[in-house]
Write a protein that holds these residues in place. Structure first.
Motif, short mmCIF file in Angstrom:
data_model
loop_
_atom_site.label_atom_id
_atom_site.label_comp_id
_atom_site.label_asym_id
_atom_site.label_seq_id
_atom_site.Cartn_x
_atom_site.Cartn_y
_atom_site.Cartn_z
N LEU A 121 0.71 -1.15 -0.11
CA LEU A 121 0.12 0.04 0.10
C LEU A 121 0.94 1.37 0.10
O LEU A 121 0.32 2.37 -0.35
N GLY A 122 2.37 1.01 0.28
CA GLY A 122 2.97 2.34 0.31
C GLY A 122 3.45 2.45 1.67
O GLY A 122 3.99 3.79 1.98
N LEU A 123 3.07 1.81 2.85
CA LEU A 123 3.35 2.02 4.25
C LEU A 123 4.87 1.75 4.21
O LEU A 123 5.01 0.27 3.98
N GLY A 124 5.71 2.10 5.16
CA GLY A 124 6.85 1.88 5.85
C GLY A 124 6.97 1.35 7.02
O GLY A 124 7.64 0.45 7.72
N ALA A 125 6.39 2.31 7.81
CA ALA A 125 6.54 1.91 9.40
C ALA A 125 5.24 2.37 9.90
O ALA A 125 4.21 3.15 9.44
N HIS A 126 5.12 2.05 11.41
CA HIS A 126 3.71 1.95 11.98
C HIS A 126 3.82 2.10 13.59
O HIS A 126 4.90 1.29 14.19
N LEU A 127 3.08 3.07 14.09
CA LEU A 127 3.14 3.25 15.55
C LEU A 127 1.61 3.04 16.04
O LEU A 127 0.64 3.40 15.37
N ALA A 128 1.44 2.17 17.12
CA ALA A 128 0.01 2.15 17.27
C ALA A 128 0.11 2.18 19.15
O ALA A 128 0.89 1.37 19.63
N PHE A 129 -0.94 2.79 19.68
CA PHE A 129 -0.72 3.03 21.27
C PHE A 129 -2.19 2.64 21.70
O PHE A 129 -3.20 3.16 21.01
N LEU A 141 -4.47 4.35 18.87
CA LEU A 141 -4.31 5.40 18.03
C LEU A 141 -3.21 4.94 17.05
O LEU A 141 -2.15 4.30 17.40
N ASN A 142 -3.40 5.09 15.78
CA ASN A 142 -2.53 4.46 14.68
C ASN A 142 -1.79 5.77 13.99
O ASN A 142 -2.50 6.52 13.52
N LEU A 143 -0.52 5.70 13.98
CA LEU A 143 0.09 6.53 13.29
C LEU A 143 0.98 5.73 12.09
O LEU A 143 1.75 4.86 12.38
N TYR A 144 1.01 6.39 11.00
CA TYR A 144 1.67 5.55 9.85
C TYR A 144 2.56 6.50 9.11
O TYR A 144 2.34 7.64 8.95
#
Length: 238
Positions: A121-129, A141-144
């Motif tokens: 999809l074009g995503l490289g990294a991901h943060l989720a809290f 909370l999702n940060l892409y």
């Protein structure tokens, strides 16, 4: 997860401070929860280093997870992909892990189905809290980021501040709704007591006791009895 001292640049920190002030102002009662959550996600996308899109995953009692307040279609699609596969950082965070950080989605072996598809999809990294707000609200909370390893410890610390804002907004909204419901209940019971007083020439205490007996004999909540009585009188008055 080991704590790391926050050493973000002053500019992002000022953005975060300004965003926190905007969110606090938006939570003045009566609060528009949707507007506040959109403000939080957009502020996080703007202020957290390396992040391009942000969303919130909200869990439901029946096991469903839905996306709310996304900043763009990429976040929405990435979230939905994780719900479909039942794996991924946002699912792990929403259902149990306090925080999940992924440097390279394409190569991380923790989510063999989601990782490669997210990279496509074009995503490289991901943060989720994970966030929790009493009594029942829980989610993530999702940060892409579109760049592999495009997030760092500064992103982690700043992102956690916005996750706290989501929990605060959810909790505040629940409290506001509870207070509004309590006030509405008090008002309608007061109206019903007045109707009984006038109709049967009883004082306030006896009128209230009359409503209580009706609720007990009908196995109904007192508020239901009061609403029914008030609506009946209003209907006849038309």
């Amino acid at each position: 997860m080991e704590a790391v001292p926050l050493q973000a640049d002053p500019a992002p920190l000022q953005q975060v401070a300004d965003a926190m002030a905007d969110v606090a102002e938006s939570m003045q009662a009566p609060m528009d929860l949707g507007r506040t959550l959109h403000l939080i996600t957009q502020s996080a996308a703007d202020a957290v280093p390396g992040i391009v899109e942000v969303s919130i995953s909200l869990t439901h009692k029946d096991g469903r997870i839905e996306t709310i307040a996304p900043t763009g279609p990429l976040a929405t699609r990435a979230d939905e992909l994780q719900y479909e596969l039942r794996e991924g950082p946002c699912v792990d965070a929403a259902l149990g892990e306090p925080a999940v950080m992924v440097g390279d989605l394409a190569t991380d072996s923790r989510w063999p189905a989601f990782g490669p598809k997210a990279a496509a999809l074009g995503l490289g990294a991901h943060l989720a809290f994970q966030f929790r707000a009493d009594p029942h609200a829980r989610g993530a909370l999702n940060l892409y980021s579109t760049a592999p390893y495009g997030i760092d410890q500064d992103s982690l610390h700043l992102g956690s501040l916005f996750a706290g804002q989501v929990a605060l907004a959810m909790g505040w909204a629940k409290q506001d709704a509870t207070m509004s419901e309590a006030l509405e209940t008090r008002n309608v019971i007061g109206q019903a007591v007045g109707i009984v007083m006038e109709r049967y020439s009883l004082d306030a205490d006896r009128s209230f006791a009359f409503l209580v007996r009706l609720s007990q004999s009908g196995n109904l909540k007192l508020r239901q009895v009061a609403v029914s009585l008030v609506e009946s009188v209003n209907h006849k008055a038309k």
